[in-house]
Design an enzyme around this catalytic site. Sequence first.
Site, short mmCIF file in Angstrom:
data_model
loop_
_atom_site.label_atom_id
_atom_site.label_comp_id
_atom_site.label_asym_id
_atom_site.label_seq_id
_atom_site.Cartn_x
_atom_site.Cartn_y
_atom_site.Cartn_z
CE LYS A 179 40.43 42.65 35.59
NZ LYS A 179 40.09 41.24 35.65
C1 LIG Z 1 39.71 40.07 34.73
C2 LIG Z 1 38.36 39.44 34.72
C3 LIG Z 1 38.17 38.08 34.93
C4 LIG Z 1 39.29 37.08 34.99
O1 LIG Z 1 40.25 37.40 35.90
P1 LIG Z 1 41.62 36.59 35.94
O2 LIG Z 1 42.12 36.82 37.33
O3 LIG Z 1 42.50 37.22 34.89
O4 LIG Z 1 41.34 35.16 35.65
C5 LIG Z 1 36.87 37.61 35.02
N1 LIG Z 1 35.82 38.42 34.87
C6 LIG Z 1 35.97 39.74 34.64
C7 LIG Z 1 34.76 40.60 34.52
C8 LIG Z 1 37.25 40.27 34.53
O5 LIG Z 1 37.39 41.58 34.25
#
Ligand SMILES: *Cc1c(COP(=O)(O)O)cnc(C)c1O
Length: 385
Positions: A188
């Site tokens: 991210k």
């Molecule tokens: C990455 C992601 C999540 C989950 O994130 P984590 O921190 O890995 O639990 C939820 N929603 C979206 C749209 C994502 O891309």
Amino acid sequence: MIPYGRQDVSEADIEAVVSVLRSDFLTQGPVVPRFEQAVAQRCGAAHAVAVSNATAALHLACLALDLGPGDLCWTSPVTFVASANCARYCGAEVDFVDIDPVTRNIGIGALEAKLEAAARASRLPKVLVAVHLCGDPCDMEAIHALSKRHGVAVIEDASHAIGALHRGEPVGSCRYSDITVFSFHPVKIITSAEGGMALTQRADLARRMARLRSHGITREAAEMEHPDAGPWAYEQLELGFNYRMTELQAALGLSQLQRLQPFLDARHRLAARYDEALADLPLTLPWRDPRDRSALHLYVVRVRPEAPVDRAALFARLRERGIGANVHYIPVHTQPYYRRLGFAVGDFPQAERYHAEALSLPLFAAMTDAQQTTVIDALRGALAA
Ligand SMILES: *Cc1c(COP(=O)(O)O)cnc(C)c1O
């Protein structure tokens, strides 16, 4: 392999984590609240609750909004499964609203029509999870107006969108929603290794999420049923979890937050170069709303029907050349788990058409020009007439 996304960890980031290792607290110390305050302040939210990952944040957000058995939660079919699973953890039912093929977010017309039909059938959702796909904000004014008209709570799944601006205002301000969730997974925009955060303007929702993060326990006399039990007293008021973020994660996240703007600028520079270098190929390049500033988590192209190779063949060609192209996302309703709940291929045609053509190109802040040239040359080799 050039990955589709990866973290950029500096010496300062490492130093921040090491200094926590030498400190008194590895968890439940002073750094998590500092990280929470820093994110809340940057986004203009009153409260922030840091947790172990964004999935946990989505779960707590649903619980804080009292989503439970018999309730309904709607989201986009084009998202990571966690945006829907959070409602299932609460025992609620999930349904989806088809996407707008240009923005790739929930379609506002589709949402309006589905809400009106649901109102007539007395089967309105309690919660809508709006996903800012690729870091492009949903049309939150429209979603807010519709949600108010029908009494639906709104969670923004902004896992892709920390740092994005919506009509000039930071995503996370919760101006048009009850709660906004960020993810700090390494692919991210900024990372804390694993980590997530829920932002809100409402003190009651923040208090509830903070309590559920730590077993449903309170140490505040004002919240206790038997406040006179002794100075050691704590009470478990409801069934919560251990969803805490560690001090190490918070130190990394806080250090990365200082680098958010350069990360966003790098993503925009790279995206602009893709826009220019790929403009003449049989690809539909990603649309970005000129009124907003995307966080550009993903750069997703659509392979047009007239292209000499289809998406699967292009994906294979790129992988052969060490380019980690990817597909975001397989529509959630077509996953075996959701099919067993009654969904079928054909239910959300725009989402399925998008998925059949979509390809995420590598895009991350530390991507070099040489790496990007490799990707561009491979695409031109496969697609140029
Ligand atoms: C990455 C992601 C999540 C989950 O994130 P984590 O921190 O890995 O639990 C939820 N929603 C979206 C749209 C994502 O891309």
